[in-house]
Design a protein around this motif. Structure first.
Motif, PDB file in Angstrom:
ATOM      1  N   ARG B 150       0.792  -1.215   0.000  1.00  0.00           N
ATOM      2  CA  ARG B 150       0.000   0.000   0.000  1.00  0.00           C
ATOM      3  C   ARG B 150       0.834   1.280   0.000  1.00  0.00           C
ATOM      4  N   VAL B 151       1.916   1.264  -0.761  1.00  0.00           N
ATOM      5  CA  VAL B 151       2.667   2.503  -0.949  1.00  0.00           C
ATOM      6  C   VAL B 151       1.842   3.446  -1.819  1.00  0.00           C
ATOM      7  N   GLU B 152       1.855   4.703  -1.432  1.00  0.00           N
ATOM      8  CA  GLU B 152       1.144   5.712  -2.218  1.00  0.00           C
ATOM      9  C   GLU B 152       2.139   6.803  -2.573  1.00  0.00           C
ATOM     10  N   LEU B 153       2.872   6.597  -3.658  1.00  0.00           N
ATOM     11  CA  LEU B 153       3.886   7.576  -4.044  1.00  0.00           C
ATOM     12  C   LEU B 153       3.210   8.866  -4.501  1.00  0.00           C
ATOM     13  N   ALA B 154       3.566   9.968  -3.836  1.00  0.00           N
ATOM     14  CA  ALA B 154       2.981  11.249  -4.198  1.00  0.00           C
ATOM     15  C   ALA B 154       3.591  11.782  -5.489  1.00  0.00           C
ATOM     16  N   THR B 155       4.739  11.279  -5.812  1.00  0.00           N
ATOM     17  CA  THR B 155       5.469  11.712  -6.998  1.00  0.00           C
ATOM     18  C   THR B 155       5.914  10.475  -7.759  1.00  0.00           C
ATOM     19  N   PRO B 156       5.712  10.445  -9.064  1.00  0.00           N
ATOM     20  CA  PRO B 156       6.176   9.279  -9.816  1.00  0.00           C
ATOM     21  C   PRO B 156       7.692   9.183  -9.769  1.00  0.00           C
ATOM     22  N   VAL B 157       8.197   7.962  -9.602  1.00  0.00           N
ATOM     23  CA  VAL B 157       9.643   7.768  -9.578  1.00  0.00           C
ATOM     24  C   VAL B 157      10.205   8.017 -10.973  1.00  0.00           C
ATOM     25  N   ARG B 158      11.266   8.770 -11.026  1.00  0.00           N
ATOM     26  CA  ARG B 158      11.955   8.958 -12.302  1.00  0.00           C
ATOM     27  C   ARG B 158      12.344   7.590 -12.849  1.00  0.00           C
ATOM     28  N   PRO B 159      12.193   7.379 -14.131  1.00  0.00           N
ATOM     29  CA  PRO B 159      12.523   6.070 -14.681  1.00  0.00           C
ATOM     30  C   PRO B 159      13.995   5.722 -14.443  1.00  0.00           C
ATOM     31  N   LEU B 160      14.220   4.494 -13.982  1.00  0.00           N
ATOM     32  CA  LEU B 160      15.593   4.041 -13.769  1.00  0.00           C
ATOM     33  C   LEU B 160      16.180   3.677 -15.120  1.00  0.00           C
ATOM     34  N   ARG B 161      17.366   4.170 -15.378  1.00  0.00           N
ATOM     35  CA  ARG B 161      17.944   3.950 -16.692  1.00  0.00           C
ATOM     36  C   ARG B 161      19.269   3.212 -16.603  1.00  0.00           C
ATOM     37  N   GLY B 162      19.623   2.566 -17.697  1.00  0.00           N
ATOM     38  CA  GLY B 162      20.937   1.949 -17.834  1.00  0.00           C
ATOM     39  C   GLY B 162      21.208   0.866 -16.810  1.00  0.00           C
ATOM     40  N   ILE B 163      22.445   0.865 -16.328  1.00  0.00           N
ATOM     41  CA  ILE B 163      22.879  -0.176 -15.402  1.00  0.00           C
ATOM     42  C   ILE B 163      22.086  -0.116 -14.114  1.00  0.00           C
ATOM     43  N   LEU B 164      21.735   1.104 -13.697  1.00  0.00           N
ATOM     44  CA  LEU B 164      21.016   1.255 -12.438  1.00  0.00           C
ATOM     45  C   LEU B 164      19.739   0.430 -12.433  1.00  0.00           C
ATOM     46  N   ALA B 165      19.011   0.459 -13.557  1.00  0.00           N
ATOM     47  CA  ALA B 165      17.769  -0.298 -13.656  1.00  0.00           C
ATOM     48  C   ALA B 165      18.024  -1.787 -13.414  1.00  0.00           C
ATOM     49  N   GLU B 166      19.077  -2.292 -14.041  1.00  0.00           N
ATOM     50  CA  GLU B 166      19.403  -3.712 -13.859  1.00  0.00           C
ATOM     51  C   GLU B 166      19.795  -4.009 -12.419  1.00  0.00           C
TER      52      GLU B 166
END
Lengths: 235, 235
Positions: B150-166
């Motif tokens: 039941r997390v309610e993020l008030a702000t959308p998380v910036r998309p994780l890109r590149g190696i960080l996403a993995e």
DNA sequence: GGCAAACGAGAGCACTGCTCTCGAAAGAGA
DNA sequence: TCTCTTTCGAGAGCAGTGCTCTCGTTTGCC
């Protein structure tokens, strides 16, 4: 003026003082503050260790001189980064500032550790260090001022309560009257985040497989920009 | 079993090892790691300094033992805080966790510095320290799991890109499959913020009149809870 | 009971920060 | 130009450090 007339002795003293700091900085960069040795510095300069005490009364005094120089070097880099970023783009300024601090830290890890790492026990930072130390903080304030008129907070700031409210509004009045107190308190969060990331990365304390490398750093910088309400850059 | 049958020599060795660590921890708490002296420990215990090397082959080994103990002490406090908080209230768990870490750090500043301060140059943390070090991090993961549904993020998380996403999704799969990758990346931010605040506060590095005292800490903990999307506590 | 491993103590090495003393050099005043 | 005071460099020395080596003693196993 009188200060311009320097005796040979005065010139020699200034040069040797510079020479000592230079060699000390070299050893600091190679071995860290812990292993910086007065005797080794003297040895390298071909002088007796006792002679060095004519220039710096103690090891702590030499370290203090290095600390001041380091704060100024970092402060200069930070100021330069902010002032050369696109003037109307506070997000770009924040990106430039955080990147500059991080890259300086990576290039001078032991000096960074001297500034933001574990303080030497028994060592109290003398007042001369305060002004140089404040330069980086003031650079961040500058960024907040640049964005003061068009911050778009995606999330309302939690109300500041008690002493914190007074402290923050006093700070705002003193240093950046046009910056909203709530935004300023988020500036403190961003500031903490920046140095927390750099310290974790440099000192290798983050646990697990996700090291706070370039990707995490860049991502967090953007998230912090959102957190600060800095408007998107328009490319 | 055989391990239970201990000779007098083994018992004496264990006890003396404990005794040495105890005295070393005492000196560490009083003077800091820098001034922890093997000879002083031996002196205090009424033994020759050379005898101490039968128990710890070097100063670094003694420090390592203290580090492991400290990680375990902190980890235990963190785990206890999380497990005794209201089970269905992830925000309260996060509050309890961050407060526990902070108060432990304040009660054991030199041990905290040993764990999260400037690493000793030339010292590489041996693999035995990894597991104890991970306990605090796992406590945070536990909090995120408790709020996973039941997390309610008030702000959308910036998309994780590149190696960080993995890296982040690999970490999520490995340790908390039910936690969203974006939330996990914000957990890293909160983690960094927590230790950044504590380090600033303890090492006295925050510039200006706003010291990160109780007010700033509590305020930031709530802001981070919002940032993590932890639902409000229902009192 | 014999024997090897474990142990404690002492001396010693190379290093540290720092102090004190003494002779030489440099600058200021007459 | 000649003193006289300040500044400086060098050496010896003190108390402390981590660590090593040796040597005699103690302990536990076969």
């Amino acid at each position: 003026m009188a200060a311009a007339i320097r005796t040979a002795r005065e010139r020699a003293r200034e040069e040797l003082t510079r020479e000592i700091k230079k060699e000390a900085r070299r050893q600091l960069a190679e071995e860290g503050a812990q292993r910086l040795s007065l005797r080794a510095v003297a040895r390298e300069l071909g002088m007796a260790s006792s002679a060095l005490y004519r220039y710096f009364p103690s090891r702590d005094d030499l370290l203090t001189a290095l600390i001041i120089d380091a704060y100024n070097a970092l402060g200069e880099r930070a100021e330069h980064a902010v002032s050369t970023a696109p003037p109307g783009d506070p997000r770009a300024m924040w990106r430039a500032l955080s990147g500059a601090v991080r890259s300086w830290a990576q290039q001078h890890p032991h000096e960074y550790a001297l500034l933001y790492g574990t303080p030497v026990p028994g060592y109290a930072a003398p007042p001369e260090t305060v002004a140089p130390a404040a330069r980086v903080a003031l650079a961040l304030i500058e960024v907040l001022r640049a964005g003061a008129d068009r911050v778009e907070l995606a999330t309302p700031v939690r109300p500041l309560r008690g002493i914190l409210a007074e402290q923050v509004s006093a700070l705002a009045a003193q240093v950046a009257p046009e910056v909203n107190a709530g935004v300023l308190s988020r500036g403190l969060v961003a500031w903490t985040q920046l140095f927390g990331m750099i310290s974790f990365e440099l000192f290798g304390h983050l646990v697990g497989s996700v090291t706070p490398a370039d990707g995490f750093f860049a991502h967090t910088v953007e998230e912090m920009a959102d957190f600060l309400g800095l408007p998107e850059s328009t490319p």
